[in-house]
Design an enzyme around this catalytic site. Structure first.
Site, PDB file in Angstrom:
ATOM      1  N   LYS A   1      33.426  20.078  18.576  1.00  0.00           N
ATOM      2  CA  LYS A   1      32.112  19.654  18.091  1.00  0.00           C
ATOM      3  C   LYS A   1      31.366  20.880  17.612  1.00  0.00           C
ATOM      4  O   LYS A   1      31.621  22.001  18.071  1.00  0.00           O
ATOM      5  CB  LYS A   1      31.314  18.990  19.225  1.00  0.00           C
ATOM      6  CG  LYS A   1      30.293  17.997  18.719  1.00  0.00           C
ATOM      7  CD  LYS A   1      30.919  16.644  18.413  1.00  0.00           C
ATOM      8  CE  LYS A   1      29.909  15.633  17.940  1.00  0.00           C
ATOM      9  NZ  LYS A   1      30.492  14.276  17.898  1.00  0.00           N
TER      10      LYS A   1
HETATM   11  P1  NAD Z   1      21.943   9.442  13.153  1.00  0.00           P
HETATM   12  O1  NAD Z   1      21.316  10.768  13.026  1.00  0.00           O
HETATM   13  O2  NAD Z   1      22.439   8.753  11.941  1.00  0.00           O
HETATM   14  O3  NAD Z   1      20.939   8.453  13.913  1.00  0.00           O
HETATM   15  C1  NAD Z   1      20.374   8.723  15.165  1.00  0.00           C
HETATM   16  C2  NAD Z   1      19.333   7.646  15.470  1.00  0.00           C
HETATM   17  O4  NAD Z   1      18.829   7.862  16.799  1.00  0.00           O
HETATM   18  C3  NAD Z   1      18.125   7.664  14.551  1.00  0.00           C
HETATM   19  O5  NAD Z   1      17.717   6.338  14.284  1.00  0.00           O
HETATM   20  C4  NAD Z   1      17.060   8.380  15.375  1.00  0.00           C
HETATM   21  O6  NAD Z   1      15.733   8.015  15.013  1.00  0.00           O
HETATM   22  C5  NAD Z   1      17.423   7.873  16.758  1.00  0.00           C
HETATM   23  N1  NAD Z   1      16.909   8.741  17.814  1.00  0.00           N
HETATM   24  C6  NAD Z   1      16.880  10.102  17.840  1.00  0.00           C
HETATM   25  N2  NAD Z   1      16.296  10.520  18.969  1.00  0.00           N
HETATM   26  C7  NAD Z   1      15.963   9.412  19.666  1.00  0.00           C
HETATM   27  C8  NAD Z   1      15.327   9.181  20.892  1.00  0.00           C
HETATM   28  N3  NAD Z   1      14.901  10.199  21.652  1.00  0.00           N
HETATM   29  N4  NAD Z   1      15.152   7.891  21.301  1.00  0.00           N
HETATM   30  C9  NAD Z   1      15.574   6.875  20.523  1.00  0.00           C
HETATM   31  N5  NAD Z   1      16.178   7.030  19.345  1.00  0.00           N
HETATM   32  C10 NAD Z   1      16.358   8.278  18.927  1.00  0.00           C
HETATM   33  O7  NAD Z   1      23.134   9.610  14.228  1.00  0.00           O
HETATM   34  P2  NAD Z   1      24.441   8.717  14.375  1.00  0.00           P
HETATM   35  O8  NAD Z   1      25.504   9.333  13.552  1.00  0.00           O
HETATM   36  O9  NAD Z   1      24.106   7.289  14.232  1.00  0.00           O
HETATM   37  O10 NAD Z   1      24.840   9.031  15.898  1.00  0.00           O
HETATM   38  C11 NAD Z   1      24.245   8.329  16.995  1.00  0.00           C
HETATM   39  C12 NAD Z   1      25.096   8.524  18.230  1.00  0.00           C
HETATM   40  O11 NAD Z   1      26.426   8.053  17.977  1.00  0.00           O
HETATM   41  C13 NAD Z   1      25.284   9.981  18.692  1.00  0.00           C
HETATM   42  O12 NAD Z   1      25.441  10.000  20.098  1.00  0.00           O
HETATM   43  C14 NAD Z   1      26.591  10.393  18.037  1.00  0.00           C
HETATM   44  O13 NAD Z   1      27.218  11.478  18.693  1.00  0.00           O
HETATM   45  C15 NAD Z   1      27.369   9.099  18.203  1.00  0.00           C
HETATM   46  N6  NAD Z   1      28.504   8.922  17.297  1.00  0.00           N
HETATM   47  C16 NAD Z   1      28.373   9.022  15.939  1.00  0.00           C
HETATM   48  C17 NAD Z   1      29.465   8.803  15.117  1.00  0.00           C
HETATM   49  C18 NAD Z   1      29.369   8.807  13.621  1.00  0.00           C
HETATM   50  O14 NAD Z   1      30.379   8.498  12.973  1.00  0.00           O
HETATM   51  N7  NAD Z   1      28.230   9.103  13.026  1.00  0.00           N
HETATM   52  C19 NAD Z   1      30.715   8.520  15.687  1.00  0.00           C
HETATM   53  C20 NAD Z   1      30.815   8.405  17.073  1.00  0.00           C
HETATM   54  C21 NAD Z   1      29.705   8.610  17.869  1.00  0.00           C
END
Ligand code: NAD
Length: 417
Positions: free
Chosen positions: A105
């Site tokens: 990561k």
């Molecule tokens: P992103 O940046 O697209 O979205 C994050 C979302 O979380 C946003 O809507 C933001 O406003 C919200 N957020 C941020 N801080 C917050 C808080 N304190 N309380 C509530 N909401 C909050 O990120 P993403 O890619 O959707 O990733 C989200 C999660 O999924 C992370 O844990 C990431 O590691 C995991 N993840 C992502 C992927 C991927 O393909 N993007 C794959 C596997 C896991």
């Protein structure tokens, strides 16, 4: 919860799985430590002419099962322990779904929404330059995570390719389609979450059609999960982002919400008659399915007793602490763990990398059907292991994953030199 260290979560689940597998400390000691931790200082000339230096990381937890693989996070709270935990979760995620990668990561402590596009691009390019010695299609392959996206991956691909002197699309996944990205990658994590939700509800004799669903986080994972779940007949009753949430027990107009968040607008500026709620309230709603899809440490010892969802499907990485997970398990709340539930993203990243390496591209149907098979098989083996060993789905997933990683170490002939 001050003092929370997500890497302690990682060590606890590894120890627990290794104990169940009957391993001695010596047999698995190595996998408790990341193989390589790189910290970089990333100077950026800002639009006003000033210079700012950002702290960045690339951490490779394991390359035992294949090249390291994992996203890049742009978020103000990024620190070494968070990146270490996220890297280790990638190792076990790739193992549980059976794709030939280790785990890594990266991250930069920055609020990307406070930078101009030029500043963000300069930050990304310089960061790529700094980590270039340790990444590459055969060594370590980044992808998007919180705060980064396909456009950022395109800049990384270009910067790395310029440094190498040839075009290297396989150095990152989650790229724009025009640069060798895979069809279906944008929806892949949310699609995997949806498939896992369907599989879990099916095992519990429940149906997604008509089930009430609350989703925390409206980014890539949360918004796509909510869209696909509502298309499959689920009723999205609550959603939230960093600005707070909204709730209507009769169901929200998700199409309208999606249009709003897709325009990169926060929910607090969405006009609605639905009730305004905070993120804590969302987590504690009486729903059939709760999908935390924002950040880690959301369901913890402080709020676990108030959680009323019947089923939790972890879209985010590490949203539930170890203690909270144990408490939920005791209460009979089924939790589909992150390393299974959100693995759709890395699964299609793997498909993208395979397509890049062979320079031969698949249709979206082909990608989606391969993803379905992979997620169904992974769910089946986790469910069966949980039944056999009478453990939670999380413990079962780690038993499968830790076994594969330790076996790889042994098959390689153990520690060398
Ligand atoms: P992103 O940046 O697209 O979205 C994050 C979302 O979380 C946003 O809507 C933001 O406003 C919200 N957020 C941020 N801080 C917050 C808080 N304190 N309380 C509530 N909401 C909050 O990120 P993403 O890619 O959707 O990733 C989200 C999660 O999924 C992370 O844990 C990431 O590691 C995991 N993840 C992502 C992927 C991927 O393909 N993007 C794959 C596997 C896991």
């Amino acid at each position: 919860m001050s003092g929370y260290n997500p890497y302690d979560n990682v060590l606890a689940v590894i120890d627990n799985a290794a104990k169940l597998l009957g391993y001695t400390q010596q047999e698995y000691e190595q996998i408790k430590f990341p193989e390589r931790e790189m910290k970089v200082s990333v100077p950026v000339r800002m639009d006003d002419g000033s210079v700012k230096v950002f702290e960045g990381f690339r951490i490779q937890h394991s390359t035992l099962r294949g090249p390291a693989k994992g996203g890049i996070r742009f978020h103000p709270d990024v620190d070494v322990n968070e990146v270490k935990a996220l890297a280790a979760w990638m190792t076990f995620k790739c193992a549980v779904i059976g794709i030939p990668y280790g785990g890594a990561k990266g991250g930069i402590a920055v609020d990307p929404y406070k930078l101009s596009k030029t500043e963000l691009k300069n930050l990304t390019r310089r960061y790529t330059f700094m980590i270039a010695p340790v990444i590459g299609p055969e060594t370590d392959i980044p992808a998007p995570d919180v705060g980064s996206n396909a456009e950022v991956m395109g800049w990384i691909m270009d910067s790395y390719s310029m440094l190498m002197g040839y075009s290297a699309p396989g150095v990152v996944t989650g790229k724009p389609i025009g640069l060798g990205g895979s069809l279906g990658r944008g929806d892949a994590t949310g699609r995997g979450v949806t498939i896992t939700t369907q599989n879990l509800l099916g095992k519990l004799g429940m149906k997604l059609e008509g089930a009430s669903v609350a989703v925390q986080g409206m980014g890539n994972v949360g918004s796509v999960s909510a869209r696909l779940i509502s298309e499959a007949g689920g009723k999205i009753v609550a959603v939230s982002d960093v600005s707070g949430g909204i709730y209507d027990p009769e169901g929200l107009n998700f199409k309208e919400i999606l249009a709003h968040v897709s325009a990169r607008k926060l929910l607090d500026s969405y006009e609605t008659k639905a009730k305004r709620i905070g993120n804590q309230e969302l987590l504690c709603l009486p729903v059939d399915v709760l999908i935390p899809a924002a950040l880690e440490n959301q369901i913890n010892i402080d709020n676990v007793d108030k959680i009323r969802a019947k089923v939790i499907v972890e879209g985010a990485n590490g949203p539930t602490t170890v203690e909270a997970g144990e408490a939920l398990n005791k209460r009979g709340v089924h939790v589909a763990p992150d390393i299974l539930a959100n693995a759709g993203g890395v699964a299609v990243s793997y498909f993208e990398w395979v397509q890049n390496l062979q320079s031969f591209y698949w249709s979206e149907e082909e990608v989606n059907s391969k993803l379905q098979v992979l997620m169904d098989n992974a769910f089946k083996s986790v469910w069966e292991t949980a039944e056999e060993r009478k453990v939670s789905l999380r413990t079962a997933a780690y038993v499968i994953a830790v076994k594969k990683v330790v076996e790889a170490l042994s098959l390689r002939g153990g520690i060398w030199p």
